[in-house]
Design an enzyme around this catalytic site. Sequence first.
Site, short mmCIF file in Angstrom:
data_model
loop_
_atom_site.label_atom_id
_atom_site.label_comp_id
_atom_site.label_asym_id
_atom_site.label_seq_id
_atom_site.Cartn_x
_atom_site.Cartn_y
_atom_site.Cartn_z
N TYR A 1 0.40 -1.08 0.14
CA TYR A 1 0.10 -0.02 0.07
C TYR A 1 1.19 0.51 -0.27
O TYR A 1 0.38 2.51 -0.50
CB TYR A 1 -0.98 0.03 1.07
CG TYR A 1 -2.53 -0.70 1.42
CD1 TYR A 1 -2.32 -2.02 1.04
CD2 TYR A 1 -3.61 -0.15 0.68
CE1 TYR A 1 -3.60 -2.72 0.84
CE2 TYR A 1 -4.73 -1.17 1.21
CZ TYR A 1 -4.37 -2.49 0.56
OH TYR A 1 -5.27 -2.71 0.79
N LYS B 1 2.73 -13.92 5.53
CA LYS B 1 3.21 -15.37 4.58
C LYS B 1 4.43 -15.00 4.48
O LYS B 1 4.93 -15.49 3.54
CB LYS B 1 2.37 -14.92 3.87
CG LYS B 1 2.60 -16.17 2.56
CD LYS B 1 1.99 -17.38 2.85
CE LYS B 1 1.20 -17.98 1.57
NZ LYS B 1 1.07 -19.16 2.37
N ASP C 1 -3.04 -17.70 5.01
CA ASP C 1 -4.04 -18.39 4.21
C ASP C 1 -4.83 -19.12 5.70
O ASP C 1 -5.63 -19.67 5.48
CB ASP C 1 -3.21 -19.70 2.65
CG ASP C 1 -1.77 -20.18 3.15
OD1 ASP C 1 -0.68 -19.92 4.35
OD2 ASP C 1 -1.69 -21.11 2.95
N ASP D 1 -5.61 -5.80 6.11
CA ASP D 1 -7.86 -4.64 5.28
C ASP D 1 -8.00 -6.42 5.08
O ASP D 1 -9.41 -6.11 5.19
CB ASP D 1 -6.72 -4.33 3.76
CG ASP D 1 -7.88 -3.36 3.47
OD1 ASP D 1 -8.74 -3.80 3.77
OD2 ASP D 1 -7.77 -3.45 2.20
#
Length: 360
Positions: free
Chosen positions: A124, A191, A225, A249
């Site tokens: 972002y 991740k 995930d 987000d």
Amino acid sequence: MVHNVTLIRGDGVGPELAEATRRVLEGTGIKFNWDIVDAGVDIMEKEGTPLPPKVLDSIRKNKVAIKAPITTPIGTGFRSVNVAIRKELDLYACLRTSRTYKGVRSKFDDIDLVVVRENTEDLYAGIEFEEGKPETKQLIAEIEKIGKKPIRKDSGISIKPISRFGSERIVRFAFDYAVNNKRKKVTAITKANIMKFTDGLFYEVAREVAKDYEGKIEYEERLIDNMCMQLVQKPEIYDVMVLPNLYGDILSDLCAGLAGGLGIAPGANIGKDIAVFEAVHGSAPKYKGLNKVNPTALILSGLMMLRYLKEFSAADKLEAAVTKVIAEGKSVTYDMKPHRDDPSAVGTSQMADAIIAEMK
Ligand code: NAD
């Protein structure tokens, strides 16, 4: 004590929600000295900018603001007023709480989750290179040279910076929030198995920070995930979650969905000494001026503001009133009725009236 607070009326349904929220916050008995300012598409027509300088000046002066939703104009070159406010004031922590209220239609009845999202870095950061541009080709050539990895020539590129500084302050924010709000656990989510030097760094810093809270707050890590699945299967085992910007987000919307949707999802953007409170939802332009939409998300953002201002008993009183009105299901807006066309649904201002009446 009187609190000086900037009230940003926004556009679309923003002004109706701002007014309902102002009345409810005053209904707690706390005294406010409001500086009411406008931002968004309506003021852009008059002043040529959707974010007049007096809005930021007022927030800088008062240090606390509550902001109704603002439309992101398409094709004006102005990215987003909401993002601009966060960036200008370095509001690095996005705090979103999700809990189930009796009476709200949700598949779960025991949601009580807090998402702490880093607000300034990651994908972002706005460092993007468009496909085909000379600087993009130059960057691709450079990366191939130093990174020794091939990149297709027709690629667009977005850069993901994650710093030690940015990670430290957001993780510390999450732990401090946990301590101050009698929470038990912080889960850091990334991740990092794939992105070792950005998400991996976030974990490395988080482990260091966690040591300062050992014995007080439990620390654990999950991959994003796996976390999505876990939250849907057993949300009750999670508590405070801290994440880099993009994952934060996405996960905060997932949590809002678990708790019953946008109508009741509050939020805050918090920096070193400035905080701006706002609902998660947008300006719902099609309902503008209809006195129809649910004021609860902005009112609950106001509740977070009361706690930030250390007005704890007023916040508890407001929370009890909101809980009761929602549980009764009588004086609630259309979205909280079993059927959306239920004729007994009340308007925005009438729901605010019912909450105020409960606090008397
Ligand atoms: P939205 O949240 O404004 O509305 C989507 C739908 O959700 C609405 O049509 C409505 O059905 C429902 N909804 C939203 N708020 C509700 C409420 N309080 N009560 C009842 N129902 C409600 O999302 P959008 O249509 O994608 O965005 C509209 C504009 O708002 C866009 O310009 C977007 O960029 C902007 N936006 C602003 C903020 C912000 O101010 N922080 C956040 C999100 C979107």
